[in-house]
Design a protein around this motif. Sequence first.
Motif, PDB file in Angstrom:
ATOM      1  N   SER A   6     -10.746 -25.010 -17.611  1.00 15.98           N
ATOM      2  CA  SER A   6     -10.326 -25.211 -18.999  1.00 15.98           C
ATOM      3  C   SER A   6     -11.404 -24.679 -19.930  1.00 15.98           C
ATOM      4  O   SER A   6     -12.523 -24.404 -19.496  1.00 15.98           O
ATOM      5  CB  SER A   6     -10.073 -26.698 -19.281  1.00 15.98           C
ATOM      6  OG  SER A   6     -11.259 -27.445 -19.096  1.00 15.98           O
ATOM      7  N   GLY A   7     -11.026 -24.546 -21.195  1.00 14.53           N
ATOM      8  CA  GLY A   7     -12.002 -24.123 -22.201  1.00 14.53           C
ATOM      9  C   GLY A   7     -11.864 -22.682 -22.653  1.00 14.53           C
ATOM     10  O   GLY A   7     -12.632 -22.214 -23.492  1.00 14.53           O
ATOM     11  N   GLY A   8     -10.900 -21.955 -22.103  1.00 14.08           N
ATOM     12  CA  GLY A   8     -10.717 -20.583 -22.512  1.00 14.08           C
ATOM     13  C   GLY A   8     -10.157 -20.478 -23.922  1.00 14.08           C
ATOM     14  O   GLY A   8      -9.779 -21.477 -24.535  1.00 14.08           O
ATOM     15  N   GLY A   9     -10.113 -19.268 -24.413  1.00 14.52           N
ATOM     16  CA  GLY A   9      -9.587 -19.041 -25.749  1.00 14.52           C
ATOM     17  C   GLY A   9      -9.880 -17.647 -26.227  1.00 14.52           C
ATOM     18  O   GLY A   9     -10.308 -16.784 -25.444  1.00 14.52           O
ATOM     19  N   TRP A  35     -17.290 -19.267  -9.689  1.00 14.16           N
ATOM     20  CA  TRP A  35     -16.420 -18.824 -10.774  1.00 14.16           C
ATOM     21  C   TRP A  35     -16.007 -17.379 -10.507  1.00 14.16           C
ATOM     22  O   TRP A  35     -16.855 -16.544 -10.114  1.00 14.16           O
ATOM     23  CB  TRP A  35     -17.139 -18.908 -12.127  1.00 14.16           C
ATOM     24  CG  TRP A  35     -17.273 -20.289 -12.672  1.00 14.16           C
ATOM     25  CD1 TRP A  35     -18.343 -21.134 -12.521  1.00 14.16           C
ATOM     26  CD2 TRP A  35     -16.309 -21.002 -13.437  1.00 14.16           C
ATOM     27  NE1 TRP A  35     -18.092 -22.321 -13.159  1.00 14.16           N
ATOM     28  CE2 TRP A  35     -16.861 -22.268 -13.736  1.00 14.16           C
ATOM     29  CE3 TRP A  35     -15.031 -20.697 -13.921  1.00 14.16           C
ATOM     30  CZ2 TRP A  35     -16.176 -23.227 -14.491  1.00 14.16           C
ATOM     31  CZ3 TRP A  35     -14.361 -21.643 -14.670  1.00 14.16           C
ATOM     32  CH2 TRP A  35     -14.930 -22.896 -14.948  1.00 14.16           C
ATOM     33  N   TYR A  36     -14.740 -17.101 -10.723  1.00 11.62           N
ATOM     34  CA  TYR A  36     -14.194 -15.764 -10.558  1.00 11.62           C
ATOM     35  C   TYR A  36     -13.358 -15.446 -11.788  1.00 11.62           C
ATOM     36  O   TYR A  36     -12.962 -16.347 -12.531  1.00 11.62           O
ATOM     37  CB  TYR A  36     -13.316 -15.691  -9.297  1.00 11.62           C
ATOM     38  CG  TYR A  36     -14.091 -15.804  -8.011  1.00 11.62           C
ATOM     39  CD1 TYR A  36     -14.577 -17.032  -7.582  1.00 11.62           C
ATOM     40  CD2 TYR A  36     -14.347 -14.678  -7.242  1.00 11.62           C
ATOM     41  CE1 TYR A  36     -15.302 -17.136  -6.411  1.00 11.62           C
ATOM     42  CE2 TYR A  36     -15.071 -14.775  -6.062  1.00 11.62           C
ATOM     43  CZ  TYR A  36     -15.547 -16.004  -5.656  1.00 11.62           C
ATOM     44  OH  TYR A  36     -16.271 -16.100  -4.487  1.00 11.62           O
ATOM     45  N   ARG A  37     -13.067 -14.182 -11.973  1.00 13.24           N
ATOM     46  CA  ARG A  37     -12.204 -13.794 -13.083  1.00 13.24           C
ATOM     47  C   ARG A  37     -11.330 -12.620 -12.663  1.00 13.24           C
ATOM     48  O   ARG A  37     -11.666 -11.867 -11.747  1.00 13.24           O
ATOM     49  CB  ARG A  37     -13.030 -13.426 -14.314  1.00 13.24           C
ATOM     50  CG  ARG A  37     -13.869 -12.161 -14.156  1.00 13.24           C
ATOM     51  CD  ARG A  37     -14.758 -11.964 -15.363  1.00 13.24           C
ATOM     52  NE  ARG A  37     -15.570 -10.749 -15.253  1.00 13.24           N
ATOM     53  CZ  ARG A  37     -16.539 -10.434 -16.095  1.00 13.24           C
ATOM     54  NH1 ARG A  37     -16.838 -11.234 -17.119  1.00 13.24           N
ATOM     55  NH2 ARG A  37     -17.219  -9.311 -15.930  1.00 13.24           N
ATOM     56  N   TYR A  92     -10.076 -16.824 -15.903  1.00 16.46           N
ATOM     57  CA  TYR A  92     -11.225 -17.344 -15.157  1.00 16.46           C
ATOM     58  C   TYR A  92     -10.781 -18.504 -14.271  1.00 16.46           C
ATOM     59  O   TYR A  92     -10.069 -19.406 -14.721  1.00 16.46           O
ATOM     60  CB  TYR A  92     -12.320 -17.791 -16.123  1.00 16.46           C
ATOM     61  CG  TYR A  92     -13.086 -16.634 -16.710  1.00 16.46           C
ATOM     62  CD1 TYR A  92     -12.487 -15.766 -17.627  1.00 16.46           C
ATOM     63  CD2 TYR A  92     -14.405 -16.387 -16.344  1.00 16.46           C
ATOM     64  CE1 TYR A  92     -13.186 -14.686 -18.153  1.00 16.46           C
ATOM     65  CE2 TYR A  92     -15.107 -15.316 -16.867  1.00 16.46           C
ATOM     66  CZ  TYR A  92     -14.490 -14.466 -17.764  1.00 16.46           C
ATOM     67  OH  TYR A  92     -15.194 -13.395 -18.282  1.00 16.46           O
ATOM     68  N   TYR A  93     -11.253 -18.454 -13.034  1.00 14.44           N
ATOM     69  CA  TYR A  93     -10.893 -19.461 -12.042  1.00 14.44           C
ATOM     70  C   TYR A  93     -12.145 -20.084 -11.440  1.00 14.44           C
ATOM     71  O   TYR A  93     -13.166 -19.409 -11.280  1.00 14.44           O
ATOM     72  CB  TYR A  93     -10.112 -18.834 -10.888  1.00 14.44           C
ATOM     73  CG  TYR A  93      -8.840 -18.126 -11.273  1.00 14.44           C
ATOM     74  CD1 TYR A  93      -8.849 -16.782 -11.643  1.00 14.44           C
ATOM     75  CD2 TYR A  93      -7.609 -18.789 -11.234  1.00 14.44           C
ATOM     76  CE1 TYR A  93      -7.683 -16.126 -11.979  1.00 14.44           C
ATOM     77  CE2 TYR A  93      -6.440 -18.131 -11.566  1.00 14.44           C
ATOM     78  CZ  TYR A  93      -6.483 -16.811 -11.932  1.00 14.44           C
ATOM     79  OH  TYR A  93      -5.319 -16.164 -12.263  1.00 14.44           O
ATOM     80  N   LYS A 116      -6.348 -23.782 -11.206  1.00 14.58           N
ATOM     81  CA  LYS A 116      -5.561 -23.067 -12.208  1.00 14.58           C
ATOM     82  C   LYS A 116      -6.522 -22.415 -13.185  1.00 14.58           C
ATOM     83  O   LYS A 116      -7.500 -23.033 -13.615  1.00 14.58           O
ATOM     84  CB  LYS A 116      -4.642 -24.040 -12.938  1.00 14.58           C
ATOM     85  CG  LYS A 116      -3.755 -23.399 -13.991  1.00 14.58           C
ATOM     86  CD  LYS A 116      -2.901 -24.452 -14.677  1.00 14.58           C
ATOM     87  CE  LYS A 116      -2.059 -23.846 -15.778  1.00 14.58           C
ATOM     88  NZ  LYS A 116      -1.239 -24.864 -16.476  1.00 14.58           N
ATOM     89  N   GLY A 117      -6.270 -21.173 -13.520  1.00 11.51           N
ATOM     90  CA  GLY A 117      -7.192 -20.431 -14.359  1.00 11.51           C
ATOM     91  C   GLY A 117      -7.045 -20.722 -15.837  1.00 11.51           C
ATOM     92  O   GLY A 117      -6.072 -21.333 -16.286  1.00 11.51           O
ATOM     93  N   THR A 118      -8.029 -20.257 -16.569  1.00 17.84           N
ATOM     94  CA  THR A 118      -7.998 -20.366 -18.025  1.00 17.84           C
ATOM     95  C   THR A 118      -8.272 -18.983 -18.613  1.00 17.84           C
ATOM     96  O   THR A 118      -9.144 -18.260 -18.134  1.00 17.84           O
ATOM     97  CB  THR A 118      -9.022 -21.408 -18.527  1.00 17.84           C
ATOM     98  OG1 THR A 118      -8.875 -21.603 -19.938  1.00 17.84           O
ATOM     99  CG2 THR A 118     -10.459 -20.992 -18.235  1.00 17.84           C
ATOM    100  N   LEU A 119      -7.503 -18.614 -19.630  1.00 15.81           N
ATOM    101  CA  LEU A 119      -7.577 -17.265 -20.180  1.00 15.81           C
ATOM    102  C   LEU A 119      -8.679 -17.161 -21.227  1.00 15.81           C
ATOM    103  O   LEU A 119      -8.738 -17.956 -22.164  1.00 15.81           O
ATOM    104  CB  LEU A 119      -6.234 -16.879 -20.800  1.00 15.81           C
ATOM    105  CG  LEU A 119      -6.166 -15.512 -21.504  1.00 15.81           C
ATOM    106  CD1 LEU A 119      -6.421 -14.381 -20.511  1.00 15.81           C
ATOM    107  CD2 LEU A 119      -4.807 -15.342 -22.180  1.00 15.81           C
ATOM    108  N   VAL A 120      -9.504 -16.144 -21.052  1.00 18.98           N
ATOM    109  CA  VAL A 120     -10.541 -15.811 -22.027  1.00 18.98           C
ATOM    110  C   VAL A 120     -10.218 -14.431 -22.592  1.00 18.98           C
ATOM    111  O   VAL A 120     -10.054 -13.476 -21.829  1.00 18.98           O
ATOM    112  CB  VAL A 120     -11.936 -15.802 -21.371  1.00 18.98           C
ATOM    113  CG1 VAL A 120     -12.982 -15.263 -22.345  1.00 18.98           C
ATOM    114  CG2 VAL A 120     -12.308 -17.202 -20.910  1.00 18.98           C
ATOM    115  N   THR A 121     -10.104 -14.352 -23.893  1.00 18.57           N
ATOM    116  CA  THR A 121      -9.838 -13.080 -24.547  1.00 18.57           C
ATOM    117  C   THR A 121     -10.951 -12.792 -25.541  1.00 18.57           C
ATOM    118  O   THR A 121     -11.205 -13.613 -26.431  1.00 18.57           O
ATOM    119  CB  THR A 121      -8.486 -13.101 -25.285  1.00 18.57           C
ATOM    120  OG1 THR A 121      -7.451 -13.442 -24.368  1.00 18.57           O
ATOM    121  CG2 THR A 121      -8.184 -11.738 -25.887  1.00 18.57           C
ATOM    122  N   VAL A 122     -11.612 -11.663 -25.352  1.00 20.18           N
ATOM    123  CA  VAL A 122     -12.708 -11.280 -26.236  1.00 20.18           C
ATOM    124  C   VAL A 122     -12.269 -10.059 -27.044  1.00 20.18           C
ATOM    125  O   VAL A 122     -11.980  -9.005 -26.476  1.00 20.18           O
ATOM    126  CB  VAL A 122     -13.988 -10.961 -25.445  1.00 20.18           C
ATOM    127  CG1 VAL A 122     -15.138 -10.678 -26.408  1.00 20.18           C
ATOM    128  CG2 VAL A 122     -14.341 -12.116 -24.518  1.00 20.18           C
TER     129      VAL A 122
END
Length: 124
Positions: A6-9, A35-37, A92-93, A116-122
């Motif tokens: 959790s914590g992506g954004g 951690w993997y992505r 990210y997983y 379950k992954g969390t999406l990070v968008t930069v």
Amino acid sequence: VQLPASGGGLVQAGGSLRLSCAVSGSIFSINVMGWYRQAPGKQREFVGISNIGSSTKYADSVKGRFTISRDNAKNTVYLQMNNLKPEDTGVYYCNAPPGGIRLTRATSDAMEYWGKGTLVTVSS
């Protein structure tokens, strides 16, 4: 055992995010957590790994920018990501390899777990 990330954004380049991986279930402690992505259209790649018995390791692409830490009382592992770049975008997983989860003081889980992954968008 579950380990959702959790914590992506969405964040601008140069910004920071902290991801969390809170392990739930009947466990004693975390031995190893990675951690993997996975970027769109690409294969999943290694980001870093925390092993309670040795030093934390990171992929060259994130070394000096990302830091893995843990709160043993909460059975939670964090990924602090600083100076984010557009190429850090992805899902990210967290991953517990075989033996990564200690079920009791004397035994470890032989199973491997992916959360379950969390999406990070930069954005640039």
